[in-house]
Design a protein around this motif. Structure first.
Motif, PDB file in Angstrom:
ATOM      1  N   LEU A 179      40.393  55.228  34.900  1.00  0.00           N
ATOM      2  CA  LEU A 179      39.292  54.379  34.467  1.00  0.00           C
ATOM      3  C   LEU A 179      39.840  53.001  34.162  1.00  0.00           C
ATOM      4  CD1 LEU A 179      36.240  54.249  33.537  1.00  0.00           C
ATOM      5  CD2 LEU A 179      37.117  54.669  31.231  1.00  0.00           C
ATOM      6  N   LEU A 180      39.293  51.981  34.811  1.00  0.00           N
ATOM      7  CA  LEU A 180      39.712  50.601  34.567  1.00  0.00           C
ATOM      8  C   LEU A 180      38.843  50.026  33.455  1.00  0.00           C
ATOM      9  CD1 LEU A 180      41.465  48.190  35.375  1.00  0.00           C
ATOM     10  CD2 LEU A 180      39.708  47.559  37.043  1.00  0.00           C
ATOM     11  N   GLU A 230      27.380  42.551  40.543  1.00  0.00           N
ATOM     12  CA  GLU A 230      26.957  42.114  41.875  1.00  0.00           C
ATOM     13  C   GLU A 230      27.964  42.496  42.959  1.00  0.00           C
ATOM     14  OE1 GLU A 230      24.226  40.601  43.102  1.00  0.00           O
ATOM     15  OE2 GLU A 230      23.263  40.892  41.147  1.00  0.00           O
ATOM     16  N   ASN A 231      29.232  42.521  42.626  1.00  0.00           N
ATOM     17  CA  ASN A 231      30.263  42.639  43.663  1.00  0.00           C
ATOM     18  C   ASN A 231      31.021  43.962  43.698  1.00  0.00           C
ATOM     19  OD1 ASN A 231      30.342  39.799  44.940  1.00  0.00           O
ATOM     20  ND2 ASN A 231      30.409  39.351  42.758  1.00  0.00           N
ATOM     21  N   VAL A 252      34.837  51.366  36.751  1.00  0.00           N
ATOM     22  CA  VAL A 252      35.202  50.208  35.934  1.00  0.00           C
ATOM     23  C   VAL A 252      34.293  50.211  34.715  1.00  0.00           C
ATOM     24  CG1 VAL A 252      35.258  47.689  35.797  1.00  0.00           C
ATOM     25  CG2 VAL A 252      35.969  48.837  37.907  1.00  0.00           C
ATOM     26  N   LEU A 253      34.878  50.054  33.541  1.00  0.00           N
ATOM     27  CA  LEU A 253      34.120  49.992  32.293  1.00  0.00           C
ATOM     28  C   LEU A 253      34.265  48.594  31.713  1.00  0.00           C
ATOM     29  CD1 LEU A 253      32.568  51.193  29.874  1.00  0.00           C
ATOM     30  CD2 LEU A 253      34.745  52.116  29.037  1.00  0.00           C
ATOM     31  N   ALA A 254      33.135  47.949  31.414  1.00  0.00           N
ATOM     32  CA  ALA A 254      33.160  46.592  30.882  1.00  0.00           C
ATOM     33  C   ALA A 254      32.005  46.417  29.904  1.00  0.00           C
ATOM     34  CB  ALA A 254      33.056  45.577  32.017  1.00  0.00           C
ATOM     35  N   CYS A 255      32.056  45.322  29.133  1.00  0.00           N
ATOM     36  CA  CYS A 255      30.966  45.020  28.207  1.00  0.00           C
ATOM     37  C   CYS A 255      30.042  43.974  28.822  1.00  0.00           C
ATOM     38  CB  CYS A 255      31.494  44.528  26.861  1.00  0.00           C
ATOM     39  SG  CYS A 255      32.442  42.993  26.928  1.00  0.00           S
ATOM     40  N   ASP A 305      39.709  38.834  39.840  1.00  0.00           N
ATOM     41  CA  ASP A 305      40.964  39.546  39.591  1.00  0.00           C
ATOM     42  C   ASP A 305      40.697  40.990  39.151  1.00  0.00           C
ATOM     43  OD1 ASP A 305      42.293  37.252  40.264  1.00  0.00           O
ATOM     44  OD2 ASP A 305      42.818  36.682  38.220  1.00  0.00           O
ATOM     45  N   ILE A 306      39.621  41.205  38.387  1.00  0.00           N
ATOM     46  CA  ILE A 306      39.248  42.575  38.007  1.00  0.00           C
ATOM     47  C   ILE A 306      38.828  43.352  39.251  1.00  0.00           C
ATOM     48  CG2 ILE A 306      37.584  43.981  36.718  1.00  0.00           C
ATOM     49  CD1 ILE A 306      37.520  41.700  34.626  1.00  0.00           C
ATOM     50  N   ILE A 307      38.060  42.715  40.119  1.00  0.00           N
ATOM     51  CA  ILE A 307      37.608  43.370  41.353  1.00  0.00           C
ATOM     52  C   ILE A 307      38.798  43.737  42.234  1.00  0.00           C
ATOM     53  CG2 ILE A 307      36.330  42.998  43.512  1.00  0.00           C
ATOM     54  CD1 ILE A 307      34.399  41.224  41.808  1.00  0.00           C
ATOM     55  N   THR A 308      39.782  42.843  42.318  1.00  0.00           N
ATOM     56  CA  THR A 308      40.996  43.133  43.095  1.00  0.00           C
ATOM     57  C   THR A 308      41.708  44.357  42.539  1.00  0.00           C
ATOM     58  OG1 THR A 308      41.280  40.811  43.723  1.00  0.00           O
ATOM     59  CG2 THR A 308      43.231  42.223  43.833  1.00  0.00           C
ATOM     60  N   GLU A 309      41.823  44.431  41.222  1.00  0.00           N
ATOM     61  CA  GLU A 309      42.471  45.581  40.587  1.00  0.00           C
ATOM     62  C   GLU A 309      41.658  46.856  40.823  1.00  0.00           C
ATOM     63  OE1 GLU A 309      45.177  47.877  38.425  1.00  0.00           O
ATOM     64  OE2 GLU A 309      45.378  45.834  39.221  1.00  0.00           O
ATOM     65  N   ALA A 310      40.344  46.733  40.809  1.00  0.00           N
ATOM     66  CA  ALA A 310      39.468  47.905  40.978  1.00  0.00           C
ATOM     67  C   ALA A 310      39.616  48.550  42.350  1.00  0.00           C
ATOM     68  CB  ALA A 310      38.016  47.498  40.748  1.00  0.00           C
TER      69      ALA A 310
END
Length: 303
Positions: A8-9, A147-148, A123-126, A111-116
């Motif tokens: 889980l990212l 969106e991406n 992916v978990l985010a606020c 950069d988060i998308i690249t890591e994902a």
């Protein structure tokens, strides 16, 4: 035979809302057994900034930049350690938690998308982070991720504490059924979970209603049958599953959120796109509206 644990990212930005998201992960036993990666994109000072050293008026300001950057890096390092402790206190194994601070390259969201793309389960985010205004429903980074991140599920954490009651928005589409299958893949068949299947249709006509109501009320298959089959094959007991049809709705997203409130569901699960598959939309209108208008609830968006 051993299997590689799901990862889980968990994207964090150093804000209190982001720490609340870490606490959501800590309290949500759906993520038990996963490898949790605490991931932060650090806004380091670009090298071009130091070109100002050539300007006499800027020498004093530029000389303070390294110290400022060091303070910011220490602050996020301390934050990551605090987040790690939250997970450890919740019972996660030390070996299951990884912290990563990377310098910004293309942009925080990109950069988060690249890591994902490196083999994560979700992916978990606020919704809002360190610089968000209270009047903004959803932050720019979260909006870009929604969106991406069409190739991986994204979990947008809400303010309501995690619980074991999930609302699954279904419409009989492949996208909705993939979202149901994702619940099985993530939660397993835990006996402490309750699942509410909700189908919202605009028309209140008898013909449309009969096309969507549960199979035991009319002859023929129901919009819920595929979802129920997936859940039961995944190990859920039929007593854990309830279904509800809402017809004549002016707003499908509004009724989904209203039902989550009245039924005390802390989590809403939606497919990225349902029956309406318009290619120019990267995310369905109903899914998008649910995310935008449900700040209190956690939303799982499944591709």
């Amino acid at each position: 035979m051993s299997t590689t644990p799901k990862r889980l990212l968990l994207a964090v930005d150093g804000s209190p809302r982001s720490m609340q998201t870490v606490r959501y992960a800590a309290s949500q036993n759906a993520f038990d057994g996963m490898q949790l990666v605490l991931f932060h994109v650090f806004n380091n000072i670009p090298d071009t900034y130091y070109d100002l050293e050539q300007e006499p008026k800027s020498i004093k300001i530029v000389s303070q930049v390294p110290e400022w950057e060091a303070q910011q890096r220490k602050a996020i390092t301390d934050y990551m350690e605090e987040a790690r402790k939250v997970l450890l206190d919740a019972g996660y194994d030390e070996a299951a938690i990884e912290t990563r601070i990377v310098n910004r390259k293309k942009g925080i969201a990109r950069d988060i998308i690249t890591e994902a793309q490196k083999g994560y389960h979700a992916v978990l985010a606020c919704r809002r982070g360190a610089t968000a205004l209270e009047t903004i429903l959803i932050g720019s980074v979260a909006n870009k991720l929604i969106e991406n991140l069409s190739f991986i599920p994204i979990v947008i954490a809400g303010q309501k504490p995690a619980d074991r009651k999930l609302l699954l928005a279904v419409d009989g589409s492949e996208g909705a059924n993939r979202a149901v299958q994702y619940v099985v893949d993530t939660v397993g068949s835990r006996a402490d979970y309750q699942l509410l299947l909700v189908c919202v249709v605009r028309s209140a006509s008898a013909i449309d209603r009969e096309a969507f109501v549960e199979g035991d009320l009319v002859d023929g298959p129901s919009v819920f049958d595929g979802a129920k089959d997936i859940l039961i094959r995944g190990g859920f007991n039929p007593e854990q599953i309830t279904a509800r049809i809402i017809a004549g709705a002016a707003s499908r997203a509004g009724h989904i959120i209203e039902t989550a409130a009245t039924e005390d569901c802390g989590t809403i699960v939606v497919g990225r796109r349902g029956l309406s598959r318009i290619s120019e939309f990267s995310i369905g209108r109903v899914s998008s509206k649910v995310i935008q208008a449900s700040d209190a609830y956690t939303v799982w968006v499944v591709s």
